[in-house]
Scaffold this motif. Structure first.
Motif, PDB file in Angstrom:
ATOM      1  N   VAL A  14      -7.403 -29.488  40.050  1.00 13.87           N
ATOM      2  CA  VAL A  14      -6.757 -28.173  40.063  1.00 13.87           C
ATOM      3  C   VAL A  14      -7.660 -27.131  40.713  1.00 13.87           C
ATOM      4  CG1 VAL A  14      -5.807 -26.312  38.651  1.00 13.87           C
ATOM      5  CG2 VAL A  14      -5.303 -28.685  38.070  1.00 13.87           C
ATOM      6  N   VAL A  15      -8.776 -26.791  40.050  1.00  7.61           N
ATOM      7  CA  VAL A  15      -9.646 -25.734  40.582  1.00  7.61           C
ATOM      8  C   VAL A  15     -10.343 -26.171  41.868  1.00  7.61           C
ATOM      9  CG1 VAL A  15     -11.649 -24.276  40.138  1.00  7.61           C
ATOM     10  CG2 VAL A  15      -9.992 -24.704  38.327  1.00  7.61           C
ATOM     11  N   GLY A  16     -10.986 -27.334  41.826  1.00  8.28           N
ATOM     12  CA  GLY A  16     -11.742 -27.797  42.996  1.00  8.28           C
ATOM     13  C   GLY A  16     -10.878 -27.919  44.233  1.00  8.28           C
ATOM     14  N   ALA A  17      -9.746 -28.608  44.095  1.00  5.13           N
ATOM     15  CA  ALA A  17      -8.892 -28.847  45.259  1.00  5.13           C
ATOM     16  C   ALA A  17      -8.230 -27.563  45.743  1.00  5.13           C
ATOM     17  CB  ALA A  17      -7.839 -29.900  44.924  1.00  5.13           C
ATOM     18  N   GLN A  18      -7.644 -26.799  44.831  1.00  5.22           N
ATOM     19  CA  GLN A  18      -6.844 -25.653  45.268  1.00  5.22           C
ATOM     20  C   GLN A  18      -7.692 -24.477  45.740  1.00  5.22           C
ATOM     21  OE1 GLN A  18      -3.878 -26.445  45.720  1.00  5.22           O
ATOM     22  NE2 GLN A  18      -4.059 -28.337  44.538  1.00  5.22           N
ATOM     23  N   LEU A  19      -8.752 -24.154  45.012  1.00  2.10           N
ATOM     24  CA  LEU A  19      -9.591 -23.033  45.429  1.00  2.10           C
ATOM     25  C   LEU A  19     -10.292 -23.343  46.744  1.00  2.10           C
ATOM     26  CD1 LEU A  19     -10.819 -20.274  44.973  1.00  2.10           C
ATOM     27  CD2 LEU A  19     -12.552 -21.335  43.499  1.00  2.10           C
ATOM     28  N   ALA A  20     -10.840 -24.549  46.856  1.00  2.00           N
ATOM     29  CA  ALA A  20     -11.525 -24.910  48.095  1.00  2.00           C
ATOM     30  C   ALA A  20     -10.568 -24.936  49.279  1.00  2.00           C
ATOM     31  CB  ALA A  20     -12.209 -26.277  47.936  1.00  2.00           C
ATOM     32  N   PHE A  21      -9.346 -25.405  49.046  1.00  2.00           N
ATOM     33  CA  PHE A  21      -8.359 -25.431  50.128  1.00  2.00           C
ATOM     34  C   PHE A  21      -8.004 -24.014  50.569  1.00  2.00           C
ATOM     35  CE2 PHE A  21      -3.848 -25.418  51.469  1.00  2.00           C
ATOM     36  CZ  PHE A  21      -3.966 -26.205  52.596  1.00  2.00           C
ATOM     37  N   PHE A  22      -7.811 -23.109  49.625  1.00  4.83           N
ATOM     38  CA  PHE A  22      -7.494 -21.723  49.969  1.00  4.83           C
ATOM     39  C   PHE A  22      -8.648 -21.068  50.717  1.00  4.83           C
ATOM     40  CE2 PHE A  22      -3.922 -20.513  46.754  1.00  4.83           C
ATOM     41  CZ  PHE A  22      -3.162 -21.543  47.262  1.00  4.83           C
TER      42      PHE A  22
ATOM     43  N   PHE B 201      -9.216 -33.510  35.553  1.00  9.82           N
ATOM     44  CA  PHE B 201      -8.029 -33.071  36.289  1.00  9.82           C
ATOM     45  C   PHE B 201      -8.068 -31.552  36.489  1.00  9.82           C
ATOM     46  CE2 PHE B 201      -3.572 -31.858  36.791  1.00  9.82           C
ATOM     47  CZ  PHE B 201      -3.108 -32.820  37.676  1.00  9.82           C
ATOM     48  N   GLY B 202      -8.385 -30.823  35.430  1.00  9.28           N
ATOM     49  CA  GLY B 202      -8.409 -29.369  35.528  1.00  9.28           C
ATOM     50  C   GLY B 202      -9.506 -28.838  36.430  1.00  9.28           C
ATOM     51  N   LEU B 203     -10.706 -29.412  36.322  1.00  9.09           N
ATOM     52  CA  LEU B 203     -11.844 -28.908  37.096  1.00  9.09           C
ATOM     53  C   LEU B 203     -11.799 -29.330  38.561  1.00  9.09           C
ATOM     54  CD1 LEU B 203     -14.795 -29.453  34.570  1.00  9.09           C
ATOM     55  CD2 LEU B 203     -13.495 -27.363  35.032  1.00  9.09           C
TER      56      LEU B 203
ATOM     57  N   ALA C  41      -9.835 -37.024  42.843  1.00 12.50           N
ATOM     58  CA  ALA C  41      -9.731 -36.901  41.388  1.00 12.50           C
ATOM     59  C   ALA C  41      -8.273 -36.790  40.947  1.00 12.50           C
ATOM     60  CB  ALA C  41     -10.515 -35.678  40.918  1.00 12.50           C
ATOM     61  N   TYR C  42      -7.456 -36.139  41.769  1.00 11.42           N
ATOM     62  CA  TYR C  42      -6.032 -35.974  41.447  1.00 11.42           C
ATOM     63  C   TYR C  42      -5.342 -37.326  41.306  1.00 11.42           C
ATOM     64  CZ  TYR C  42      -1.091 -35.042  42.530  1.00 11.42           C
ATOM     65  OH  TYR C  42       0.276 -35.014  42.532  1.00 11.42           O
ATOM     66  N   TYR C  43      -5.543 -38.205  42.271  1.00 20.31           N
ATOM     67  CA  TYR C  43      -4.890 -39.509  42.207  1.00 20.31           C
ATOM     68  C   TYR C  43      -5.500 -40.397  41.129  1.00 20.31           C
ATOM     69  CZ  TYR C  43      -2.215 -38.523  46.401  1.00 20.31           C
ATOM     70  OH  TYR C  43      -1.338 -37.981  47.301  1.00 20.31           O
ATOM     71  N   ALA C  44      -6.815 -40.324  40.955  1.00 24.48           N
ATOM     72  CA  ALA C  44      -7.469 -41.184  39.969  1.00 24.48           C
ATOM     73  C   ALA C  44      -7.078 -40.808  38.543  1.00 24.48           C
ATOM     74  CB  ALA C  44      -8.984 -41.104  40.137  1.00 24.48           C
ATOM     75  N   THR C  45      -7.094 -39.511  38.218  1.00 26.47           N
ATOM     76  CA  THR C  45      -6.773 -39.093  36.855  1.00 26.47           C
ATOM     77  C   THR C  45      -5.265 -39.054  36.613  1.00 26.47           C
ATOM     78  OG1 THR C  45      -6.862 -36.747  37.515  1.00 26.47           O
ATOM     79  CG2 THR C  45      -8.877 -37.731  36.631  1.00 26.47           C
TER      80      THR C  45
END
Length: 308
Positions: A81-89, A76-78, A167-171
C-alpha cells in the motif's frame, strides 16, 4: 473449477485496468498543484475509511484471525500500500505514468533476486534469462545508453514501487489465515493510512492541495472528482478485485494477468494525456514485459518439476 478460474481472470483484468488509472489521476492532480504526499495520503486514508465498516462487520467474532495474520497485514500495508503507491506517485512527478508502471512491474524480478540472495539457491536458467531480458528492457526504456535518459529520480521511485508490487502479489495470495479479501485489504489500508497520517502530521511527507481545476483529456474538472475516482476506482475496487483474483488464481497466475496493467497504463496515458512512448521506449516496454513473463514461466516450470 472453470467458473472460479474465469472469475479470477476477470477480477485480475478489471483490477489491472482500475489500478492503471491511478497514474492518470495523480499526474493530473500534481499538475494542478497537489503534492505527491497529499494525493497518496488522501487516496489511502479515504479508501481505508470506506472499507472500515464492511471490514469490521465481516470480522465480527473472528478477530483471532487478525492475530494470526498480523505479519501479512503489516507487510501488505507497509509495502503493497504505502511503498507501492507513494513511490509510484513520486515517480510520476518525473516520468510518464505509463513508463513508471512498466518499471514498477519489474517487481517479480526483484523478488526473484532477493530470494536467490536469501536462500543462496540459484534460479533456473529460464528464470535467469527472463531477468536478464527484463533488466535489458529497463536499461532501454531509461534511455541511459543513448543519452536521452529519463529522470533518475523517476526511475528510482518506480523501482521502489516495484518492491511493493512483489509484496502485493506475495501477501495477497496468502489465504491460510482465513481472512476474506475485502477485510484483508481493509486492514492493510488501515495500516497504510496510519503510517501516512503520521508522516504528514510530522512534516516528513509534504502535504499540499489546491482547489485549481485539473485537466484530463483536455477537459478541466474539479480535483475532488479525480480524488473520488482515485479512491473508489483505483484503490478500493482495484485492491479488492486484485486480492480476490490472487486467491482464485494463485500469486503466479494472478501476477501474469496483472502484467496487463502497464499496457492499460499506456492506453489510458495515450487517450487521456496524449503521451505516447518513443520507439526506443516501446522496445524497452516489450523487453520488460517479455522478461518478466519468462521469469514467471521459469518459476512455474520449476514448481511443477518439484511436485513431479
Amino acid at each position: 473449477m472453470r467458473t472460479v478460474s474465469v472469475a479470477g481472470f476477470l477480477f485480475a483484468i478489471a483490477s489491472a485496468a482500475s489500478f492503471a488509472m491511478a497514474g492518470i489521476f495523480a499526474s493530473a492532480l500534481m499538475s494542478a498543484g497537489w503534492s505527491a504526499g497529499a494525493a497518496a495520503a488522501l487516496r489511502i486514508v479515504l479508501a481505508a475509511l470506506i472499507l472500515a465498516a464492511p471490514t469490521v462487520i465481516m470480522l465480527r467474532g473472528r478477530w483471532h484471525l487478525v492475530r494470526r495474520a498480523w505479519r501479512s497485514i503489516l507487510l501488505f500495508g507497509l509495502l503493497a500500500v504505502v511503498g507501492a503507491q507513494l513511490a509510484f506517485f513520486l515517480a510520476v512527478q518525473f516520468i510518464a505514468p505509463s513508463l513508471a508502471l512498466l518499471i514498477e512491474f519489474t517487481g517479480p524480478v526483484l523478488l526473484m533476486l532477493w530470494t536467490w540472495a536469501r536462500t543462496r539457491v540459484a534460479p533456473a536458467g529460464v528464470t535467469l534469462l527472463g531477468a536478464a531480458v527484463a533488466v535489458l528492457g529497463l536499461v532501454t526504456i531509461s534511455g541511459v545508453a543513448t543519452g536521452g535518459a529519463l529522470h533518475p529520480l523517476g526511475i528510482l521511485f518506480a523501482l521502489i514501487a516495484a518492491v511493493g508490487v512483489a509484496a502485493y502479489y506475495a501477501t495477497g495470495a496468502t489465504s491460510d489465515h482465513g481472512i476474506p479479501p475485502l477485510p484483508f485489504v481493509g486492514l492493510g489500508l488501515f495500516v497504510g493510512a496510519v503510517l501516512l497520517i503520521l508522516l504528514t502530521a510530522t512534516g516528513l511527507l509534504p502535504f499540499s492541495v489546491s482547489t485549481a481545476p485539473a485537466v484530463v483529456a483536455g477537459v478541466s474538472v474539479s480535483p475532488w472528482v479525480l480524488v473520488a475516482g482515485m479512491v473508489l476506482l483505483s484503490t478500493v475496487l482495484a485492491y479488492v478485485l486484485g486480492v480476490g483474483a490472487s486467491r482464485r488464481l494463485g500469486a503466479t497466475v494472478a501476477s501474469f494477468t496483472g502484467y496487463s496493467e502497464p499496457l492499460f497504463g499506456i492506453l489510458w496515458t495515450a487517450l487521456l494525456l496524449a503521451l505516447l512512448p518513443t520507439p526506443q521506449q516501446w522496445l524497452g516496454a516489450a523487453l520488460i514485459v517479455t522478461g518478466v513473463v519468462v521469469v514467471k514461466v521459469g518459476e512455474l516450470l520449476r514448481a511443477r518439476r518439484r511436485r513431479g
